[in-house]
Design an enzyme around this catalytic site. Structure first.
Site, PDB file in Angstrom:
ATOM      1  N   ASP A  98       0.994  -1.071   0.043  1.00 53.31           N
ATOM      2  CA  ASP A  98      -0.026   0.056  -0.089  1.00 53.31           C
ATOM      3  C   ASP A  98       0.950   1.263   0.057  1.00 53.31           C
ATOM      4  O   ASP A  98       1.428   1.588   0.958  1.00 53.31           O
ATOM      5  CB  ASP A  98      -0.995   0.109   1.125  1.00 53.31           C
ATOM      6  N   THR A  99       0.919   1.498  -0.899  1.00 53.91           N
ATOM      7  CA  THR A  99       2.009   2.147  -1.529  1.00 53.91           C
ATOM      8  C   THR A  99       2.120   3.952  -1.429  1.00 53.91           C
ATOM      9  O   THR A  99       0.919   4.413  -1.562  1.00 53.91           O
ATOM     10  CB  THR A  99       2.372   1.878  -3.086  1.00 53.91           C
TER      11      THR A  99
END
Length: 287
Positions: A98-99
């Protein structure tokens, strides 16, 4: 420019090399032909991603061959303008021994492209005592098939997806950018470059433009989804384009919000342009 294995940066370069073999500009912005050729280039590149991308300390990744113009020409010849490739395979490499994303630039022309992710939500869910951050769990992306280049081994780095993007024009720094979102990253990066180079869109327009995302095929974990997969289209893709893609044989998936998150800085002589994503939180600041 992009990151090499054990990341997936080569996939952006492979897609662009294949797309370069076609006159995308003449096909038309947001046309069925342009999306069709881009999605087929993605499918071909991702088969190589599944087959060859791994920790180069443990596996001799044929990176130079994968991003060569000759190999791109070979792969591009597989694409048909009037039909979908029913089966795609990785290329056969020649035998040999989850960038969160952000970019910044300063008055001296230094540009930095950075991306970070814990992977699955909160990562491993484990935090070192007193340090205030979660440990990642990207070991989930190992393959567990004996003989696979990305098979788990002690001290080996797993395949991973995070790829900050950077591009030059005429040998000079031009674009520091990223598109967050797992498998969407190389697909989105290729679309941004194509929007700017093939269709002359501005930095913000290139990000605001409707995107496509193809899901399906082979994965670096050893998983395989049979068939031609789903071609997801954002709601802004014209209805005529959607119909033409269906007529070509594509199965259209939902506009499910999985089209990434984009941030970018473009360098011009003596100044910069900045763009941010309309699909999620983001901001462009000058100082």
């Amino acid at each position: 420019y992009s990151l090499g294995p054990n990341s997936q940066g080569l996939a952006t370069l492979q897609q662009l090399n294949i797309m370069e073999r076609f006159d995308i500009r003449a096909m038309g912005f947001q046309s069925a032909a342009a999306i069709h050729h881009g999605a087929e280039a993605k499918r071909l590149a991702f088969e190589d991603r599944a087959r060859y991308y791994a920790d180069p300390s443990f596996y001799d990744v044929p990176a130079d061959w994968l991003i060569s113009k000759d190999y791109a020409a070979e792969r591009a010849r597989l694409i048909r303008p009037d039909s979908i490739l029913q089966t795609v395979f990785a290329g056969k490499a020649p035998t040999r021994g989850d960038t969160t994303y952000f970019t910044t630039a300063d008055k001296d022309g230094m540009m930095v492209s950075i991306i970070q992710s814990n992977y699955r939500g909160m990562g491993s869910g484990l935090a070192p005592d007193g340090l205030g951050f979660m440990l990642q769990n990207r070991g989930e992306m190992f393959a567990l098939t004996d003989g696979h280049p990305n098979v788990y081994a002690p001290a080996k780095r797993p395949f991973q997806t995070i790829i900050p993007g950077f591009a030059v024009k005429d040998g000079a720094p031009w674009l520091s950018f990223g598109v967050m979102g797992g498998d969407m990253q190389p697909q989105g990066q290729a679309q941004i470059i194509s929007n700017m180079v093939d269709f002359d869109l501005s930095l913000q327009e290139a990000g605001d433009s409707p995107r496509w995302r193809h899901g399906g095929g082979s994965e670096p974990t050893g998983e395989v989804t049979p068939g031609t997969g789903l071609l997801h289209l954002e709601s802004g893709v014209p209805a005529a384009t959607r119909k033409a893609l269906v007529d070509l044989g594509w199965t259209i998936g939902e506009s499910d919000g999985s089209f990434g998150g984009y941030q970018a800085i473009e360098r011009w002589p003596g100044r910069y342009a900045a763009a941010t994503e309309m699909r999620k939180d983001g901001v462009a600041l000058a100082y």
